[in-house]
Design a protein around this motif. Structure first.
Motif, short mmCIF file in Angstrom:
data_model
loop_
_atom_site.label_atom_id
_atom_site.label_comp_id
_atom_site.label_asym_id
_atom_site.label_seq_id
_atom_site.Cartn_x
_atom_site.Cartn_y
_atom_site.Cartn_z
N MET A 64 76.88 -8.67 -84.48
CA MET A 64 78.01 -9.20 -83.72
C MET A 64 79.31 -8.42 -83.92
SD MET A 64 77.59 -13.32 -83.61
CE MET A 64 78.92 -13.39 -82.43
N GLN A 65 79.66 -8.19 -85.18
CA GLN A 65 80.88 -7.44 -85.49
C GLN A 65 82.08 -7.93 -84.69
OE1 GLN A 65 79.79 -3.35 -84.82
NE2 GLN A 65 78.53 -3.26 -86.65
N PRO A 66 82.52 -9.17 -84.94
CA PRO A 66 83.64 -9.73 -84.18
C PRO A 66 84.91 -8.88 -84.25
CG PRO A 66 82.59 -11.43 -85.50
CD PRO A 66 82.01 -10.11 -85.94
N ALA A 67 85.11 -8.21 -85.37
CA ALA A 67 86.32 -7.39 -85.50
C ALA A 67 86.33 -6.26 -84.47
CB ALA A 67 86.41 -6.80 -86.91
N ARG A 68 85.15 -5.90 -83.95
CA ARG A 68 85.08 -4.83 -82.97
C ARG A 68 85.29 -5.34 -81.55
NH1 ARG A 68 81.06 -3.02 -79.76
NH2 ARG A 68 79.50 -4.30 -80.82
N PHE A 69 84.63 -6.47 -81.20
CA PHE A 69 84.66 -6.86 -79.79
C PHE A 69 85.78 -7.82 -79.42
CE2 PHE A 69 81.86 -10.35 -81.27
CZ PHE A 69 82.39 -11.44 -80.60
N LEU A 70 86.24 -8.66 -80.35
CA LEU A 70 87.26 -9.64 -79.96
C LEU A 70 88.59 -9.01 -79.55
CD1 LEU A 70 86.71 -12.75 -82.25
CD2 LEU A 70 86.49 -12.60 -79.78
N PRO A 71 89.07 -7.99 -80.28
CA PRO A 71 90.33 -7.39 -79.81
C PRO A 71 90.24 -6.85 -78.39
CG PRO A 71 89.88 -6.72 -82.06
CD PRO A 71 88.65 -7.44 -81.57
N GLU A 72 89.10 -6.27 -78.01
CA GLU A 72 88.93 -5.76 -76.65
C GLU A 72 89.08 -6.88 -75.62
OE1 GLU A 72 85.36 -3.61 -75.94
OE2 GLU A 72 85.39 -2.60 -77.88
N ILE A 73 88.59 -8.06 -75.97
CA ILE A 73 88.58 -9.18 -75.03
C ILE A 73 89.92 -9.91 -75.00
CG2 ILE A 73 87.51 -11.44 -74.59
CD1 ILE A 73 84.92 -10.21 -75.78
N LEU A 74 90.55 -10.04 -76.17
CA LEU A 74 91.72 -10.89 -76.27
C LEU A 74 93.04 -10.15 -76.19
CD1 LEU A 74 90.51 -13.24 -79.16
CD2 LEU A 74 90.50 -13.72 -76.71
N ASP A 75 93.05 -8.86 -76.46
CA ASP A 75 94.32 -8.12 -76.42
C ASP A 75 94.83 -8.02 -74.99
OD1 ASP A 75 94.25 -7.83 -79.09
OD2 ASP A 75 93.88 -5.67 -79.12
N GLY A 76 96.14 -7.92 -74.87
CA GLY A 76 96.74 -7.80 -73.54
C GLY A 76 96.78 -9.13 -72.83
N ASP A 77 96.74 -9.10 -71.51
CA ASP A 77 96.82 -10.29 -70.69
C ASP A 77 95.59 -11.16 -70.90
OD1 ASP A 77 97.23 -12.19 -68.78
OD2 ASP A 77 97.81 -10.77 -67.20
N LEU A 78 95.81 -12.44 -71.17
CA LEU A 78 94.69 -13.34 -71.41
C LEU A 78 94.02 -13.79 -70.11
CD1 LEU A 78 95.88 -15.64 -74.34
CD2 LEU A 78 94.03 -13.97 -74.38
N ASP A 79 94.65 -13.54 -68.97
CA ASP A 79 94.01 -13.89 -67.71
C ASP A 79 92.69 -13.13 -67.59
OD1 ASP A 79 96.06 -15.55 -67.02
OD2 ASP A 79 97.08 -14.12 -65.72
N GLY A 80 91.63 -13.85 -67.32
CA GLY A 80 90.31 -13.22 -67.22
C GLY A 80 89.59 -13.08 -68.55
N ALA A 81 90.21 -13.50 -69.67
CA ALA A 81 89.56 -13.36 -70.98
C ALA A 81 88.32 -14.23 -71.08
CB ALA A 81 90.54 -13.70 -72.10
N GLY A 82 88.33 -15.40 -70.43
CA GLY A 82 87.15 -16.26 -70.47
C GLY A 82 85.94 -15.59 -69.86
N GLU A 83 86.14 -14.98 -68.70
CA GLU A 83 85.04 -14.27 -68.05
C GLU A 83 84.61 -13.06 -68.87
OE1 GLU A 83 84.61 -11.49 -64.12
OE2 GLU A 83 85.36 -13.54 -63.79
N ARG A 84 85.57 -12.33 -69.44
CA ARG A 84 85.22 -11.16 -70.25
C ARG A 84 84.39 -11.55 -71.46
NH1 ARG A 84 90.73 -9.91 -69.29
NH2 ARG A 84 91.31 -10.31 -71.47
N LEU A 85 84.75 -12.67 -72.07
CA LEU A 85 84.04 -13.13 -73.26
C LEU A 85 82.60 -13.51 -72.92
CD1 LEU A 85 83.98 -13.81 -76.23
CD2 LEU A 85 85.07 -16.01 -75.71
N VAL A 86 82.42 -14.27 -71.84
CA VAL A 86 81.06 -14.67 -71.45
C VAL A 86 80.22 -13.43 -71.10
CG1 VAL A 86 79.66 -15.99 -69.82
CG2 VAL A 86 81.83 -16.91 -70.61
N ARG A 87 80.80 -12.52 -70.35
CA ARG A 87 80.05 -11.33 -69.94
C ARG A 87 79.67 -10.48 -71.16
NH1 ARG A 87 78.85 -9.44 -65.28
NH2 ARG A 87 80.41 -10.70 -64.16
N PHE A 88 80.58 -10.35 -72.12
CA PHE A 88 80.27 -9.56 -73.31
C PHE A 88 79.11 -10.20 -74.08
CE2 PHE A 88 80.57 -8.65 -77.80
CZ PHE A 88 80.68 -7.27 -77.82
N LEU A 89 79.18 -11.51 -74.26
CA LEU A 89 78.12 -12.19 -75.01
C LEU A 89 76.77 -12.08 -74.31
CD1 LEU A 89 80.09 -15.37 -76.11
CD2 LEU A 89 79.25 -13.55 -77.60
N LEU A 90 76.77 -12.22 -73.00
CA LEU A 90 75.51 -12.08 -72.27
C LEU A 90 74.97 -10.66 -72.36
CD1 LEU A 90 76.14 -14.19 -69.03
CD2 LEU A 90 74.85 -14.84 -71.07
#
Length: 208
Positions: free
Chosen positions: A79-105
């Motif tokens: 999983m390595q959350p330290a690697r993927f979470l900043p990519e998803i959460l940094d910057g504008d949070l609009d669309g972060a929900g979709e980005r998170l689901v797509r990354f996990l899938l």
């Protein structure tokens, strides 16, 4: 009598890898996944994991310490959350929900990752000890990062907890118990259905 001109071979400490055992750590991780999947956390032992990996049990301790530490490594390695979470959460949070689901899938659709993830989830559901380890991991590595990104405080912690509950529910229903409507949906369909819910948890009105 030994020839004094020849170098005296150094004895290798028990449990330390030889020069040709560079893949030993990965073999141990793979063996741990197989043992946790086959027998559950409580029944799996350092000795059985070592036997499956074809290494000395002391080598397992050398790399990972206790069985609990090894289980944590099994969770963390893919999983390595330290690697993927900043990519998803940094910057504008609009669309972060979709980005998170797509990354996990994208992760869980990979056969090797899915096998390891399912072993972890099944071990967690079969043992309070592993559930506590996984809760600690999720709290430390995921909830804390989301909470910090949302500014901290009770509202941020609540939102992070809701995000985590949705993610765990999605993983269990789609990949562990394979509930047909969810398991049979395409990744794009799941993203379209679940992404907005995560987005509301992250930035929307929770009272509406």
């Amino acid at each position: 009598m030994a020839d004094p001109a020849l170098p005296v071979p150094r004895r290798r400490r028990r449990g330390r890898p030889s020069g040709g055992a560079t893949d030993a750590r990965e073999r141990i991780l793979d063996a741990a996944v197989a043992e946790f999947e086959a027998h559950g956390y409580d029944a799996a032992t350092i000795r059985s994991i070592a036997a499956r990996a074809d290494v000395d049990p002391a080598l397992v301790h050398h790399y990972f310490g206790s069985k609990a530490d090894l289980f944590t490594a099994v969770i963390d390695a893919p999983m390595q959350p330290a690697r993927f979470l900043p990519e998803i959460l940094d910057g504008d949070l609009d669309g972060a929900g979709e980005r998170l689901v797509r990354f996990l899938l994208d992760l869980w659709e990979q056969p090797d990752f899915r096998r390891r993830g399912i072993a972890v989830m099944r071990a967690m559901m079969g043992s309070k000890r592993t559930a506590n380890i996984l809760v600690g991991f999720v709290s430390r590595e995921i909830l804390r990062r989301i909470t910090t990104r949302l500014g901290g405080g009770d509202d941020a912690r609540r939102r992070a907890g809701l995000v985590a509950s949705q993610i765990v529910g999605l993983i269990v229903t789609r990949y562990v118990i394979e509930l047909p409507p969810i398991a049979e949906a395409t990744p794009d369909e799941v993203v379209a259905a679940v992404g907005p819910t995560l987005q509301r948890y992250l930035t929307g009105d929770l009272e509406g």
